[in-house]
Scaffold this active site. Structure first.
Site, short mmCIF file in Angstrom:
data_model
loop_
_atom_site.label_atom_id
_atom_site.label_comp_id
_atom_site.label_asym_id
_atom_site.label_seq_id
_atom_site.Cartn_x
_atom_site.Cartn_y
_atom_site.Cartn_z
N LYS A 105 0.60 -1.31 -0.02
CA LYS A 105 0.05 0.03 0.19
C LYS A 105 0.88 1.14 0.05
O LYS A 105 0.43 2.32 -0.29
CB LYS A 105 -0.94 0.14 1.23
CG LYS A 105 -0.40 -0.30 2.47
CD LYS A 105 -1.57 -0.54 3.56
CE LYS A 105 -1.03 -0.68 5.14
NZ LYS A 105 -0.45 -1.89 4.95
N HIS A 156 0.76 7.49 11.87
CA HIS A 156 -0.37 8.40 11.18
C HIS A 156 -0.97 9.25 12.21
O HIS A 156 -1.98 10.00 11.85
CB HIS A 156 -1.34 7.65 10.37
CG HIS A 156 -0.66 7.09 8.96
ND1 HIS A 156 -0.38 7.84 7.93
CD2 HIS A 156 -0.22 5.95 8.80
CE1 HIS A 156 -0.01 7.11 7.01
NE2 HIS A 156 0.22 6.00 7.57
N GLU A 194 2.90 0.98 13.21
CA GLU A 194 2.81 1.80 11.90
C GLU A 194 1.81 2.75 11.79
O GLU A 194 1.95 3.58 11.22
CB GLU A 194 3.23 0.75 10.70
CG GLU A 194 4.37 0.34 10.52
CD GLU A 194 5.67 1.35 10.27
OE1 GLU A 194 6.60 0.96 10.81
OE2 GLU A 194 5.19 2.24 9.54
#
Lengths: 359, 359
Positions: free
Chosen positions: A153, A228, A224
Site C-alpha cells: 500500500k 499516522h 506503523e
C-alpha cells in the site's frame, strides 16, 4: 478461462488466507507456498487443509522484524508476512507441513518452479521499501512469464515498480500492484463510481477495522499505524518501545483514528486518469479492543456529470465483512484478471483501477 | 493507451449524449456518426458541437416504430435510437449537419469507414430482437477488426451474440454487450461488490428515474415499461393505444414501479461466474411527472465470506446523476476497456462483469 496455477510467497496472514480462500473459488490451484524457512510444492495442487492445519498455531513475531509497510489497519494482513506461522518441533512454519521441505532459499526455490506457475501472490513482509520490487527482479531475471500480484500500500513502492516496466515487458510479466482492500477493492470501486462523472473532484476512502475483522492476528502493525496519528511519523513510531505503544493505545481507549494516510490509492487513481493524487484521501478507525468495526468502510466519489450536476456515488462494505475477506478476495480477483491479460501478452505494471473500465 | 477513434451508430438519445460526453474524456475521437438518413465522417474528428447543434431540436417519433427493447427506464435512452433528431429543411437528422451527407445505406457507409475506426458504439433502436446481432454480422462480414459496444438490456439478445462468438473471433471483433447503466455500470458494481464473498446469494438492482434524470426525451418507452406492470406483458403492452397508456400513467399518478424485469444483468453475472441468473432481481421506480428521482439507484450484493459471515455490500448512485450520465459514461468506459483487449487480440463476446476482477 483455463485453470490458473498459482504460488504464494509468504504464509503469514495474507498468504494463509489466500490459500484458504482459493479453495472456494473456481479455477484456482495453489501449487507452491513458501515462507522464509520452507517451501511446499505440488504441481497437482497443494492440500491446503493439511498445510494450514500443520502450520496453524501461535502467532509469534519470532526473529522477524516488523515490515515497515503497515501504514494502516485496512491492508495490515499483507504484512503478517512469514511471521504468523507455527513453530512446530524442529521444522518451523511451512516446513511443518508434510508437503514441505526446509530450505534456505525459499524465493529462489519458487522461481525454480515458475515454469509451472501462472501467477504469484507476493505476501511477503516488505522489510525495505524495495524488497518486493527486488523479489520481482528475481522472477524477471529467471525469465518468468506470468503474473505477479502484491497487496502493498505504500505509494512510493509503485514508482519503484514502474521503473521496472520495460524489464517486466521483456520478461513477459504482468504485475498488479496494490491489489488488496485499500488499495485494491476500494480503488476499483472508486474507479467504477467515477464512471458517472466527467470530472472527479474528490475520492474519500474511509475504513473501519475491529478485532474480529482481522486486527487480532496483526497486533504488531499498530506501530506503523501510530505513525499516522497526530504528533507521530514513521521514524518516531519506529523508535517507540512496546510499553510506549501500549500507553498510546490506552490513551485512546483502544480506538485509533487515522487521517491522510500514505496509501497508494492516490497514485493508482491518478495513473488511471481518474483524478489527481492529491484529491484522494484515505483514513479510518481501528478498534483493537472490540470485535465490531468502529465505522463502516465506505468509498465516496464526488464529481460532476457531463450535464453539470455535482454528486457523490458511494460504495459500502457490510460491517460483517472482515479485513481478510476484503483483502484476499480482491487479491485473487485481480490475479484472475491479470492472468487473462498476461495470456494475451499484455505485460507491464498495472494498478487495480487500470483493470476497470477506462476513464 | 493510444487514442481511440470511434463511431456511433444512431444519433438518438444515447448516440448524441455519447458524442457529447466523449468531448469530456481523454483519448476519444469521434470520427463517424450516422442515423437512418445520413452519415457524418471526419477522420480527424467530428466537430461534435456543430453536429449536435445542427441536429438538436424537436423530439419526433417520425416514421420510426418503437424499438421493443425498452423493458425499463434505466437504459431507456438506448432506445431513443435515430428518432430523437431534428427535422431540418429537406435534410433530416444527421444530414442537417454541415459535416454530413444524406445516405440510404448509413450502416454500410460506416462499415466502409471501419478501417479507420477502433470502436463502434451501437446505439440503434433494436427493432427486432436480432437487429443488433445482425448489424454486428455486417461488420464481421466486412472484416472489421475492432470493438463493438452496445447498451442493450434484453437477456435474450446476449444468447444471439454468444452464437456469433466464433465469427467475431475470426474477424477480430471484441463485442461488449450490455454496457450501459443496467446492465452495465450496475452489473460491474455487483461483480466488484461480490469480491468480499466466496458465495453470492442475491444481487438486487434497484433504480430510480425521474423526469430530469432522462425520462423526458424518451416518453415513448413507457409502453415497454408497462409490460412489466402487474397484469401486462410485452404483447399486451404493445397493443395499447396512446390513450390507454396515458390512462395507466394517470392511474399511477405518474409513478410506475417495476419488479422482476427482464434485464441481462442476470445472465451477464451468471456468465462471469458470480451467481445464478435466478439470484439476480432488477426493479425500479419511474416518475414521469417529477424531476427528482423517486428512489435511489442501489446495487445490493448479499453473500457469505470465506470466514462464514453473511453480509450485504452496496453501491449507490447519487440522485442527481442522470440516467444519461450513468448510461453513457460507463458505455465509453467499457469501450475503452474493450479496445485495450482488442489490441491484444482478445476477441469474442464479453459482458461488463467479465471486464472486472475475476470471481
Amino acid at each position: 478461462m483455463d485453470d490458473i496455477n498459482f504460488a504464494v510467497l509468504g504464509t503469514g496472514g495474507i498468504g494463509r488466507r489466500t490459500l484458504e480462500l482459493s479453495t472456494h473459488r473456481e479455477g484456482l490451484t495453489p501449487v507452491a507456498a513458501c515462507d522464509r524457512h520452507g517451501i511446499a510444492v505440488d504441481h497437482d495442487g497443494l492440500d491446503v487443509g493439511e498445510l494450514l492445519d500443520a502450520t496453524e498455531g501461535n502467532i509469534a513475531s519470532g526473529d522477524d522484524t516488523d515490515d515497515g509497510d503497515d501504514t494502516d489497519g485496512a491492508n495490515v494482513a499483507a504484512d503478517g508476512g512469514a511471521t504468523a506461522v507455527k513453530q512446530h518441533g524442529e521444522d518451523r512454519g511451512v516446513a511443518a507441513s508434510g508437503q514441505a521441505r526446509p530450505t534456505e532459499t525459499p524465493i529462489d526455490d519458487v522461481v525454480d518452479e515458475s515454469d509451472a506457475v501462472d501467477a504469484v501472490l507476493v505476501a511477503l513482509p516488505n522489510l525495505e521499501h524495495d524488497f518486493i520490487p527486488r523479489v520481482a527482479d528475481r522472477f524477471a531475471d529467471a525469465g518468468y512469464e506470468g503474473v505477479l500480484v502484491d497487496v502493498l500500500k505504500r505509494s512510493r513502492v509503485i514508482d519503484m515498480l514502474d521503473e521496472r516496466t520495460d524489464r517486466f515487458e521483456e520478461a513477459g510479466i504482468t504485475f498488479v500492484c496494490g491489489a488488496g482492500a485499500t488499495p485494491g477493492l476500494l480503488t476499483g470501486a472508486a474507479a467504477l463510481a467515477a464512471q458517472s462523472f466527467v470530472e472527479v473532484h474528490e475520492v474519500d476512502i474511509w475504513w473501519g477495522v475491529g478485532l474480529r475483522s482481522g486486527y487480532e492476528d496483526n497486533r504488531g502493525t499498530v506501530r506503523e499505524d501510530i505513525a499516522h496519528l497526530d504528533g507521530y511519523d514513521v521514524e518516531t513510531a519506529r523508535d517507540l518501545s512496546d510499553e510506549e505503544i501500549e500507553e498510546i493505545v490506552d490513551d485512546h481507549d483502544g480506538v485509533l483514528e487515522f487521517h491522510d494516510m500514505e496509501h497508494a490509492d492516490d497514485v493508482l487513481l491518478e495513473r488511471a486518469g481518474i483524478c489527481d493524487a492529491e484529491d484522494v484521501t484515505v483514513g479510518g478507525i481501528l478498534d483493537v479492543r472490540n470485535d465490531a468495526k468502529p465505522t463502516t468502510t465506505t468509498v465516496s466519489v464526488t464529481g460532476t456529470t457531463f450535464d453539470g450536476e455535482r454528486g457523490t456515488n458511494t460504495f459500502e462494505l457490510d460491517d460483517v465483512t472482515s479485513m481478510a475477506a476484503n483483502v484476499n478476495g480482491p487479491a485473487l480477483g485481480y490475479l484472475k484478471a491479470a492472468v487473462r491479460r498476461n495470456r494475451t501478452e499484455d505485460y507491464g505494471v498495472y494498478g487495480p483501477a487500470e483493470l476497470m473500465p477506462g476513464f
